[in-house]
Design a protein around this motif. Structure first.
Motif, PDB file in Angstrom:
ATOM      1  N   GLU A  30       0.662  -1.213  -0.094  1.00 15.16           N
ATOM      2  CA  GLU A  30      -0.154   0.065  -0.096  1.00 15.16           C
ATOM      3  C   GLU A  30       1.106   1.176   0.021  1.00 15.16           C
ATOM      4  O   GLU A  30       0.739   2.183  -0.861  1.00 15.16           O
ATOM      5  N   TYR A  31       1.883   1.226   0.742  1.00 16.86           N
ATOM      6  CA  TYR A  31       2.759   2.381   0.897  1.00 16.86           C
ATOM      7  C   TYR A  31       3.378   2.606  -0.459  1.00 16.86           C
ATOM      8  O   TYR A  31       3.710   3.705  -0.866  1.00 16.86           O
ATOM      9  N   LEU A  32       3.759   1.744  -1.056  1.00 18.11           N
ATOM     10  CA  LEU A  32       4.548   1.657  -2.242  1.00 18.11           C
ATOM     11  C   LEU A  32       3.799   1.946  -3.781  1.00 18.11           C
ATOM     12  O   LEU A  32       4.362   1.962  -4.604  1.00 18.11           O
ATOM     13  N   ILE A  61      16.347  11.669  -4.007  1.00 19.52           N
ATOM     14  CA  ILE A  61      17.588  10.753  -3.505  1.00 19.52           C
ATOM     15  C   ILE A  61      17.186   9.713  -2.982  1.00 19.52           C
ATOM     16  O   ILE A  61      16.094   9.653  -1.891  1.00 19.52           O
ATOM     17  N   GLY A  62      17.817   8.593  -2.981  1.00 19.20           N
ATOM     18  CA  GLY A  62      17.470   7.232  -2.604  1.00 19.20           C
ATOM     19  C   GLY A  62      16.065   6.798  -3.061  1.00 19.20           C
ATOM     20  O   GLY A  62      15.104   6.776  -2.231  1.00 19.20           O
ATOM     21  N   CYS A  63      15.612   6.888  -4.118  1.00 18.34           N
ATOM     22  CA  CYS A  63      14.359   6.551  -4.885  1.00 18.34           C
ATOM     23  C   CYS A  63      13.847   5.235  -4.765  1.00 18.34           C
ATOM     24  O   CYS A  63      12.677   5.151  -4.610  1.00 18.34           O
ATOM     25  N   GLY A  64      14.851   4.366  -4.459  1.00 24.87           N
ATOM     26  CA  GLY A  64      13.979   3.084  -4.529  1.00 24.87           C
ATOM     27  C   GLY A  64      13.695   2.495  -5.844  1.00 24.87           C
ATOM     28  O   GLY A  64      14.211   2.868  -6.735  1.00 24.87           O
ATOM     29  N   ASP A  89      18.784  -3.610  -7.396  1.00 21.21           N
ATOM     30  CA  ASP A  89      17.518  -4.466  -7.328  1.00 21.21           C
ATOM     31  C   ASP A  89      16.466  -3.592  -6.852  1.00 21.21           C
ATOM     32  O   ASP A  89      15.380  -4.010  -7.108  1.00 21.21           O
ATOM     33  N   MET A  90      16.683  -2.453  -6.093  1.00 25.11           N
ATOM     34  CA  MET A  90      15.371  -1.464  -5.904  1.00 25.11           C
ATOM     35  C   MET A  90      15.136  -0.881  -7.164  1.00 25.11           C
ATOM     36  O   MET A  90      13.805  -0.714  -7.575  1.00 25.11           O
ATOM     37  N   VAL A  91      15.937  -0.257  -7.670  1.00 25.08           N
ATOM     38  CA  VAL A  91      15.606   0.708  -9.089  1.00 25.08           C
ATOM     39  C   VAL A  91      15.209  -0.237 -10.310  1.00 25.08           C
ATOM     40  O   VAL A  91      14.358   0.277 -11.021  1.00 25.08           O
ATOM     41  N   ALA A 121      12.243  10.372   0.716  1.00 23.31           N
ATOM     42  CA  ALA A 121      11.371  10.017   1.593  1.00 23.31           C
ATOM     43  C   ALA A 121      12.190   8.701   2.196  1.00 23.31           C
ATOM     44  O   ALA A 121      12.169   7.673   1.770  1.00 23.31           O
ATOM     45  N   PHE A 122      13.102   8.773   3.498  1.00 21.99           N
ATOM     46  CA  PHE A 122      13.636   7.858   3.891  1.00 21.99           C
ATOM     47  C   PHE A 122      14.879   7.296   3.178  1.00 21.99           C
ATOM     48  O   PHE A 122      15.174   5.935   3.150  1.00 21.99           O
ATOM     49  N   GLY A 123      15.210   7.691   1.875  1.00 20.54           N
ATOM     50  CA  GLY A 123      16.202   7.250   1.082  1.00 20.54           C
ATOM     51  C   GLY A 123      17.465   7.919   1.449  1.00 20.54           C
ATOM     52  O   GLY A 123      17.888   9.202   2.056  1.00 20.54           O
TER      53      GLY A 123
HETATM   54  C1  LIG Z   1      13.706   2.716   2.908  1.00 18.47           C
HETATM   55  S1  LIG Z   1      14.312   2.947   1.302  1.00 18.47           S
HETATM   56  C2  LIG Z   1      13.412   4.306   0.643  1.00 18.47           C
HETATM   57  C3  LIG Z   1      13.194   4.262  -0.525  1.00 18.47           C
HETATM   58  C4  LIG Z   1      11.928   4.754  -1.332  1.00 18.47           C
HETATM   59  N1  LIG Z   1      11.882   6.298  -0.817  1.00 18.47           N
HETATM   60  C5  LIG Z   1      10.618   4.114  -0.782  1.00 18.47           C
HETATM   61  O1  LIG Z   1       9.971   4.816   0.109  1.00 18.47           O
HETATM   62  O2  LIG Z   1      10.611   2.953  -1.101  1.00 18.47           O
HETATM   63  C6  LIG Z   1      15.768   3.510   1.330  1.00 18.47           C
HETATM   64  C7  LIG Z   1      16.558   3.531   0.121  1.00 18.47           C
HETATM   65  O3  LIG Z   1      17.779   4.046   0.338  1.00 18.47           O
HETATM   66  C8  LIG Z   1      18.626   3.745  -0.501  1.00 18.47           C
HETATM   67  N2  LIG Z   1      20.273   4.227  -0.134  1.00 18.47           N
HETATM   68  C9  LIG Z   1      20.855   3.687   0.900  1.00 18.47           C
HETATM   69  N3  LIG Z   1      22.112   4.280   0.874  1.00 18.47           N
HETATM   70  C10 LIG Z   1      22.172   5.280  -0.173  1.00 18.47           C
HETATM   71  C11 LIG Z   1      23.084   5.974  -0.725  1.00 18.47           C
HETATM   72  N4  LIG Z   1      24.237   6.057  -0.184  1.00 18.47           N
HETATM   73  N5  LIG Z   1      23.130   6.695  -1.808  1.00 18.47           N
HETATM   74  C12 LIG Z   1      21.848   6.455  -2.475  1.00 18.47           C
HETATM   75  N6  LIG Z   1      20.671   5.724  -1.961  1.00 18.47           N
HETATM   76  C13 LIG Z   1      20.956   4.875  -0.916  1.00 18.47           C
HETATM   77  C14 LIG Z   1      18.739   2.195  -0.436  1.00 18.47           C
HETATM   78  O4  LIG Z   1      19.374   1.546  -1.579  1.00 18.47           O
HETATM   79  C15 LIG Z   1      17.089   2.157  -0.479  1.00 18.47           C
HETATM   80  O5  LIG Z   1      16.681   1.985  -1.884  1.00 18.47           O
END
Ligand SMILES: C[S@@+](CC[C@H](N)C(=O)[O-])C[C@H]1O[C@@H](n2cnc3c(N)ncnc32)[C@H](O)[C@@H]1O
Length: 268
Positions: A30-32, A61-64, A89-91, A121-123
């Protein structure tokens, strides 16, 4: 105190997020599916923390897999949205509605002054040892006057153990100098998360040339019954789990930390 370098943390977290990508997506469908800032399910469609993105160049930044960037691409067709993440694997799970790059927040593969808005968002930020270094890199790619919005773990959370139930209501850990790591049987780092205190955040924004224009501590909605790791209705009713900073890059760059060393003796 830890002695984990930014590169070591990035390497470990890249591996960890690669191995966890499937489980993460199965656990939070749901979140995703849209742009939520945090487990409190604060939606950008209601919060408008990024403002009107029409014609804006936007960086995640850190878009997953990019649920936030996908939402922007669909909601603001005239915006140019780019996301990046350290985990392939996230991307690779991204929808394809925006370009998703493979990159580390410490080395963003974009030109200086090329973006109007950046957000996370937590990335990335919970996973890096030094906020200032990363925020300076974000400042490099933002135009002056550009906006930066970051959602991350609320610093006060680190004083509690990571339990969603009553055990997670007892303050047992120091607020200061914390990090959480996992290593394998050979002692190789597998995961690293870092405590950034409120002072760390505010000082890092300042050192990178940003001024903080707003802060949000999302409350736990009455009707949200989901438990997500250590996030739960029980704890959410008592203290915040997330902090969101809204910052703007100053028109003038802050003084370099080495500037005073370059001045001749006796100079002001
Ligand atoms: C909690 S997930 C959040 C992703 C996305 N915002 C979401 O809500 O699904 C954290 C993300 O931060 C990325 N991450 C961790 N360290 C990072 C770095 N040094 N540079 C870029 N991305 C990073 C991870 O790979 C992961 O996809």
């Amino acid at each position: 105190m830890h002695n984990i370098s930014a590169d070591d943390a990035s390497q470990a977290n890249r591996r960890w997020w690669n191995s966890d990508a499937d489980a993460y997506h199965e656990a939070h469908p749901e979140y995703l599916q849209s742009f939520f800032w945090c487990p409190e399910m604060l939606a950008e469609a209601e919060a408008h923390l990024l403002g009107d993105l029409k014609d804006k160049r936007v960086l995640e930044i850190g878009c997953g897999s990019g649920p936030c960037s996908s939402w922007i691409a669909e909601t603001f067709p005239s915006a140019t949205v780019i996301g990046f993440d350290i985990s392939a694997d996230m991307v690779r799970r991204s929808s394809g509605t925006f370009p998703a790059l493979l990159a580390d927040v410490h080395r963003i593969p974009l030109a200086a002054n090329s973006m109007d808005v950046a957000f996370s968002a937590f990335g990335a930020f919970p996973f890096i040892p030094d906020l200032t270094v990363a925020l300076r890199e974000v400042a490099r790619v933002l135009r002056s006057g550009g906006t930066l919005v970051i959602a991350a773990n609320h610093p006060m959370r680190w004083i509690f153990e990571d339990f969603p139930d009553e055990r997670g209501l007892i303050a047992t850990n120091s607020y200061f100098e914390q990090h959480y790591v996992e290593s394998d049987e050979h002692g190789e780092l597998q995961y690293a998360e870092f405590q950034h205190t409120m002072a760390d955040w505010i000082n890092a924004f300042h050192a990178a040339g940003f001024s903080i224009e707003g802060m949000t501590e999302p409350t736990w909605p009455e009707d949200l019954t989901t438990t997500w790791g250590q996030w739960s209705p029980l704890r959410g009713k008592i203290f915040p789990g997330t902090v969101i900073f809204q910052a703007r890059l100053s028109e003038q760059l802050p003084p370099s930390p080495h500037q005073h060393r370059l001045q001749p003796p006796g100079a002001q």
